[in-house]
Design an enzyme around this catalytic site. Sequence first.
Site, mmCIF file in Angstrom:
data_model
loop_
_atom_site.group_PDB
_atom_site.id
_atom_site.type_symbol
_atom_site.label_atom_id
_atom_site.label_comp_id
_atom_site.label_asym_id
_atom_site.label_seq_id
_atom_site.Cartn_x
_atom_site.Cartn_y
_atom_site.Cartn_z
ATOM 1 C CG HIS A 237 -2.090 -0.451 0.827
ATOM 2 N ND1 HIS A 237 -2.314 -2.521 0.679
ATOM 3 C CD2 HIS A 237 -3.103 -0.248 0.180
ATOM 4 C CE1 HIS A 237 -3.403 -2.805 0.247
ATOM 5 N NE2 HIS A 237 -4.209 -1.640 -0.095
ATOM 6 C CE1 TYR B 154 0.765 -8.576 -2.583
ATOM 7 C CE2 TYR B 154 2.251 -7.956 -4.237
ATOM 8 C CZ TYR B 154 2.464 -8.821 -3.343
ATOM 9 O OH TYR B 154 3.566 -9.239 -3.160
#
Length: 604
Positions: free
Chosen positions: A193, A371
């Site tokens: 992230h 992902y």
Amino acid sequence: MLARALLLCAALALGQAANPCCSNPCQNRGECLSVGFDRYKCDCTRTGYYGENCTTPEFLTRIKLLLKPTPNTVHYILTHFKGVWNIVNNIPFLRNAIMIYVLTSRSHLIDSPPTYNAHYGYKSWEAFSNLSYYTRALPPVADDCPTPMGVKGKKELPDSNEVLEKVLLRRKFIPDPQGTNMMFAFFAQHFTHQFFKSDQKRGPAFTTGLAHGVDLSHIYGETLDRQHKLRLFKDGKMKYQIIDGEMYPPTVKETQVEMMYPPYIPEHARFAVGQEVFGLVPGLMMYATIWLREHNRVCDVLKQEHPEWDDERLFQTSRLILIGETIKIVIEDYVQHLSGYHFKLKFDPELLFNQQFQYQNRIASEFNTLYHWHPLLPDTFQIDDQVYNFQQFLYNNSILVEHGLTQFVESFTKQIAGRVAGGRNVPLAVQRVAKASIEHSRKMKYQSLNEYRKRFLMKPYTSFEELTGEKEMAAGLEALYGDIDAMELYPALLVEKPRPDAIFGETMVEMGAPFSLKGLMGNPICSPHYWKPSTFGGEVGFQIVNTASIQSLICNNVKGCPVTAFNLPDPQLAKTVTINASASHSRLEDLSPTVLLKGRSTEL
């Protein structure tokens, strides 16, 4: 008059005809160029193939095809013959040669500079220069194609809720046979992230992570303003607070940094870190705290080595060191675990200095989509002797302080994560996130699973049964999609049959590895002008990078140096698992989700 009418009808029909490139006629990475309304030409330049559809191999290509093993054969060799690999791992020139092959064969599958984005399915300056877009491995399906996947399949894709319920949602937790633990699961979520940052205002085709790689913006902030609010401006350090004698992130009130917390969270529990969504779960805040401690620790080391340096240089050099540590941990611990290889992966940028390699990267939207490993998540989280469900776990930083990092690390090291491939293992608590992944993929007009398999040098599947490795889910998928060549990418990645005793199927690995290794090794610190001791403050800083591991990161920053890794300490715990999700027939209505994640968490 009649002749003119017929001519007009013919012109209208021609104008409304499907784009001739909708059928993806050009093979082996040849590029389709429409010629008029009903013809096309394949550009086979530098593909190694020729002919109308780029299907005839050149002489050298024929030889390569004869000698090259399939991806599954390579995987088998690398995951067997442990004794042979132990010898190879101890012979430096052999290990280096194989590592060079691993890096180059994977990273060369990624176009650099980037080629397409969601709105430009052809080469354009906009697709290259506009960093606010994710790039694309394959161009989007053209708007004028007769079906969502080009020419194959039904006129409309199945309802996303139906796809979820039939093949994706968990009936019963399926543990990962590879022994992946929750230390891995939260590391994956925390690490990715920094570059998976979809722009919530503009849509899933856009990103706010303009660095497109490992920049540690999830630690330091995406903007200079956010970074400055998080910095102490003394000795290069980040702001922190001490609770029960241990270092934790500062509060939102102290930093005035925007974080996403529900209104009921008390001020003292609103920790402020680089990524605004990391207050979502304590597992993310655990890693945020560990990296905060590591940054400030490295600053102390550099301060001792360079008392003459000012705050700015200490901060900037510490950031470069942490970037290096991150890449080394990801390659040698994280990717090593995922691969299941007996060959020992190595982070050594010098291996590529004599290779053709570009030190730049652009994050692809397909990489972001693949992902979404939500099956990793268990139904409950066990910290020491206490069990928390999703509702108790979300936005609850107080758990982190109450238990402390030592208990968190010890507990997550011992708790097994779920298997990602094989179907029916997405927790009901995050079904909204999985549904968003399907709908975002459709909005961005992804091509089919088989087109992506061909793009990454895999043979296309010929049936749904070949995809899933069983009959029941395969029949359900055939009813939903009608044609294996119309199977969507994201659901396919989660229902694909896993490799033997593995967490993933073939497509996830063969697609994901090139994106991952190109992004890691394409980082500026891996380039010849950066990769030297002076970049990292001298030999001491360079040594920190070159000796980094997940265990050393924990030892240096968590009281008691708890033993950790990305897999269970006892591999036998992962042996007795369900190999195929179709064996579970419990009804979804018998299960009740604890909470649905909302807002920005659709990307988590």
